[in-house]
Design a protein around this motif. Structure first.
Motif, PDB file in Angstrom:
ATOM      1  N   THR A 217      -4.758  -5.628   0.031  1.00 16.70           N
ATOM      2  CA  THR A 217      -4.980  -4.282  -0.518  1.00 16.70           C
ATOM      3  C   THR A 217      -6.314  -4.211  -1.253  1.00 16.70           C
ATOM      4  O   THR A 217      -7.017  -3.202  -1.184  1.00 16.70           O
TER       5      THR A 217
ATOM      6  N   ALA B  36       0.809  -1.215   0.000  1.00 15.33           N
ATOM      7  CA  ALA B  36       0.000   0.000   0.000  1.00 15.33           C
ATOM      8  C   ALA B  36       0.841   1.263   0.000  1.00 15.33           C
ATOM      9  O   ALA B  36       0.433   2.294  -0.553  1.00 15.33           O
TER      10      ALA B  36
ATOM     11  N   TYR C 250      -4.484   2.726  -1.810  1.00 16.52           N
ATOM     12  CA  TYR C 250      -3.851   1.548  -1.227  1.00 16.52           C
ATOM     13  C   TYR C 250      -3.005   0.752  -2.201  1.00 16.52           C
ATOM     14  O   TYR C 250      -2.913  -0.461  -2.105  1.00 16.52           O
TER      15      TYR C 250
END
Length: 310
Positions: free
Chosen positions: A266, A245, A253
């Motif tokens: 993520t 991220a 992210y």
């Protein structure tokens, strides 16, 4: 007397068990419950949709790509990290040889261990800043700068390490290996120090080479530590959210470019906080939990061997 100790033990265990049930078990149950709904995360209203979220996961191309990335990390991270840590630990602890065939560690082994362990004291934020400089896509980056100086790269066309779909995931794996080798080096070194030096000396006197002593003596006696390391690294491979991220490009992210560094964690966070698909994200969380448990069980089963006493 034996029966009197049970209430005493139960009294000490009651509070920890209750706290574990409230703060660990109950959130898991809640997450599974939310995964069966279309909860958006922004309101208290939700509709029961059964296993629709789970069926959507296996037709979601981004999730499948993220799953493949996690599997690649799962394969390469434990293997390379453990091999490097074992090699360095072996060289530091039995790499030197004293007089009359005696085995000893190399000089300054303690300093080497501190240097190798140093990445463990760095936070993810510091690692991100450090490797953003290493992977810079111009001559100012460490890798590109070295390649330009060696004449292996054109100054006008540097390598886009974190922007290249073919390289970005391997860059992530490289950071994870760099950050993890030192910890497992210290772990294996501590285990090696419990092995009597007489075993190594007897093997050397019998004509065994260093490579043979590693595979025939060191590795079998360290197998419990290797098994533990493998499980921890397998769990780490399923949870690389923070590094991906913060280090990789892409809005919300990381995961870029074009989802080529996307991992399940993520993608979960993006659905939960950005897309408003909290029920769908909870289904991903349940799948990640189940995969982690299954992989840990398989790893323990495959690496199980008889305990060797010495």
């Amino acid at each position: 007397m034996r029966h009197r100790k049970y209430p005493f033990i139960a009294g000490f265990l009651f509070v920890p068990v209750v706290l574990y049930a409230v703060f660990v078990i109950w959130p898991y149950i809640q997450t599974f419950g939310y995964s069966l709904t279309d909860w958006s995360g922004q309101s208290q209203t939700m509709n029961f949709v059964g296993f629709d979220n789970y069926s959507k996961l296996f037709s979601d191309s981004v999730f499948k790509k993220a799953l493949v990335h996690n599997m690649l990390i799962l394969v390469f991270l434990p293997v390379i990290t453990i091999l490097l840590a074992l090699f360095f630990a072996f060289m530091l602890n039995v790499g030197g040889r004293g007089r009359a065939g005696a085995v000893q560690g190399v000089r300054g082994a303690g300093i080497y261990k501190i240097v190798f362990f140093f990445p463990q004291v760095l936070s993810i934020a510091i690692l991100t800043v450090l490797f953003q400089a290493v992977y810079r896509s111009d001559e100012g980056g460490l890798f590109n700068g070295v390649l330009v100086k060696l004449g292996l790269e054109d100054k006008q066309h540097p390598i886009e390490w974190l922007n290249s779909p073919d390289l970005v995931l391997w860059c992530i794996i490289g950071v994870l290996i760099w950050a993890g080798v030192g910890f497992y080096l210290v772990l294996f070194s501590a285990a090696m120090q419990s092995i009597p030096k007489e075993i190594y000396e007897a093997a050397l006197l019998d004509g065994a080479r260093r490579g043979q002593t590693f595979f025939r003596v060191t590795l079998p006696l360290l197998w419990d530590s290797v098994q533990t390391a493998w499980v921890y690294l397998a769990i780490a491979a399923m949870d690389v959210f923070a590094l991906v991220a913060t280090l990789t490009p892409g809005a919300y992210y990381g995961g870029g470019p074009d989802f080529h560094s996307e991992v399940m964690a993520t993608y979960l966070m993006r659905n939960f906080l950005t897309y408003g698909k909290s029920g769908y994200a909870c289904a991903m969380g349940v799948v990640i939990l189940l995969l982690t448990l299954i992989l840990s069980a398989i790893t323990l089963r495959i690496t199980r061997r008889e305990r060797i006493e010495f």
